[in-house]
Design a protein around this motif. Structure first.
Motif, short mmCIF file in Angstrom:
data_model
loop_
_atom_site.label_atom_id
_atom_site.label_comp_id
_atom_site.label_asym_id
_atom_site.label_seq_id
_atom_site.Cartn_x
_atom_site.Cartn_y
_atom_site.Cartn_z
N UNK A 159 0.74 -1.13 0.11
CA UNK A 159 -0.14 0.13 -0.15
C UNK A 159 0.75 1.16 0.00
N UNK A 160 0.34 2.33 -0.51
CA UNK A 160 1.15 3.76 -0.60
C UNK A 160 1.06 4.33 0.84
N UNK A 161 -0.24 3.74 1.37
CA UNK A 161 -0.49 4.30 2.89
C UNK A 161 -1.53 3.34 3.77
N UNK A 162 -1.09 2.89 4.75
CA UNK A 162 -1.93 2.13 5.62
C UNK A 162 -2.21 2.92 6.55
N UNK A 163 -3.78 2.97 6.74
CA UNK A 163 -4.59 3.66 8.03
C UNK A 163 -5.14 2.63 8.63
N UNK A 164 -5.64 2.89 10.11
CA UNK A 164 -6.21 2.13 10.97
C UNK A 164 -6.98 2.74 11.84
N UNK A 165 -8.31 2.12 12.16
CA UNK A 165 -9.18 3.09 12.94
C UNK A 165 -9.06 3.29 14.43
N UNK A 166 -8.02 2.72 15.06
CA UNK A 166 -7.81 3.25 16.41
C UNK A 166 -6.27 2.75 16.72
N UNK A 167 -5.97 3.61 17.69
CA UNK A 167 -4.41 3.34 18.33
C UNK A 167 -4.14 2.01 18.73
N UNK A 168 -5.14 1.30 19.32
CA UNK A 168 -5.19 -0.06 19.62
C UNK A 168 -4.97 -0.94 18.38
N UNK A 169 -5.54 -0.72 17.73
CA UNK A 169 -5.34 -1.57 16.47
C UNK A 169 -4.08 -1.20 15.69
#
Length: 383
Positions: A159-169
């Motif tokens: 991926x060019x950028x990986x995002x996640x929905x929380x700090x725990x994840x």
């Protein structure tokens, strides 16, 4: 900016929750002036809901293309590699079809690990940058499956950028896969709002919403109420949702003689859920694991104080000012929290909770953050 979202599905009248998180983000991006198109390949075993072919939906400024070509998910039982190859080919076929109508995208924004693979397959042929947002519950577990970890280790770095929905994840992904990511919270639908003070309820009304699966631990709520008959008489609990645990939960209610206290009301529309939340006093999330905890966030958006287990995602938004956090899988602590809220729920300001939540997690703020990310990866891709 021309943005293509590759998503698990498109919300519909028959299944309004399917793809609803992705759709909320799409609407937020449209509100910022972007051209947004959603693509999905639906392979579920629910053929009575739709016809073969591409379904086109234009609503709220978002154009969605949903391809149904049969219940291909059954193929995953026989051969996972063939299933994933067929799914990826179907998405590429849909992409080529949509490009003729909507133009070539500047960026592809994919949700969930499976969709990342589809997007990367397109990237290989068209050199379009891909941003992925992970909110798959499997990746938030204390011990994700070996299969999920192998796939994530292969896909995330592409991926060019990986995002996640929380700090725990984010921490879990780095721990198990060794890949860095940025946190982007889910957008909460604009329908979820505080509608003003209501008359006091005769009993303190608790509510919990979600799929009736074991990981949501709705059974823990019922068991905690059975520990104190006096506590059960002072409150009511409404459980919204449907799933495989429905009969088990109903049997548990009867076993503990809580028929007058706990109600299973089935699946509801967003509008109905908003009404239920605004008519209730306290929200309960008893889950074992949540990558974000959208249901609890929706309750906060409506001004409700929340009891949440320390299950991951809720750490980002549940505070002493809007609720309380308890350990997971602890019936005794949940009973104590319910009893506390029976006595103290009026100490919380619903209006203040709702205003604070919307200030921190508004659709506009998330869309602005996404726009900056997209501009960065597009610029980097052209360099």
């Amino acid at each position: 900016m021309n943005i293509y979202l590759i998503v698990r599905g498109i919300p519909s009248k028959n299944d309004p929750q399917w793809g609803c998180f992705e759709y909320d983000q799409a609407k937020a991006l449209v509100a910022k002036g972007h051209h947004v198109v959603m693509l999905s390949v639906d392979e579920r075993w629910k053929s009575r809901w739709r016809k073969l072919g591409i379904r086109v939906i234009r609503e709220a400024g978002v154009t969605s293309y949903d391809l149904y070509s049969g219940p291909w998910v059954l193929l995953s039982v026989l051969n996972l590699w063939i299933y994933e190859s067929v799914s990826s080919w179907l998405m590429l076929k849909l992409f080529k079809n949509v490009v003729k109508k909507e133009g070539m995208p500047d960026v592809i924004y994919a949700h969930y690990l499976d969709s990342f693979e589809y997007a990367i397959n397109i990237k290989r042929q068209y050199k379009i940058p891909v941003v992925g947002l992970e909110h798959w519950s499997e990746m938030g577990k204390a011990y994700p499956s070996a299969q999920a970890l192998r796939k994530a280790a292969k896909v995330y770095p592409q991926l060019d950028k990986l995002l996640v929905v929380s700090h725990a994840l984010r921490d879990n992904v780095h721990k198990y896969v060794g890949v860095n990511s940025d946190v982007l919270p889910n957008v909460i639908g604009e329908e979820f709002r505080y509608l003003g003070d209501r008359p006091d309820n005769e009993k303190v009304k608790f509510v919990s919403t979600g799929n009736l699966l074991h990981c949501k631990r709705m059974d823990l709520i019922i068991k905690s109420l059975s520990s104190d008959r006096g506590m059960a008489d002072k409150c009511s609990v409404t459980i919204v949702g449907d799933g495989v645990d429905h009969q088990m939960l109903q049997d548990l209610i009867v076993e503990h003689h809580l028929e007058e206290t706990v109600r299973l009301v089935g699946r509801k529309t967003r509008k109905e859920i908003v009404e239920i939340l605004n008519e209730s006093d306290v929200y309960i999330m008893a889950s074992d694991s949540e990558t974000f905890g959208v249901a609890a966030a929706e309750a906060l958006a409506c001004g409700m104080p929340v009891i949440a287990t320390d299950c991951g995602g809720p750490r980002d938004f549940v505070t002493q000012d809007n609720g309380m956090m308890i350990p997971t899988n602890d019936e005794h602590k949940l009973a104590e929290a319910i009893l506390y809220m029976i006595e103290h729920h009026k100490d919380y300001s619903k209006k203040a909770i709702a205003e604070d939540f919307h200030n921190r997690f508004s659709a506009g703020a998330v869309a602005n953050q996404l726009t900056d990310i997209f501009n960065t990866v597009i610029k980097k891709n052209k360099a």
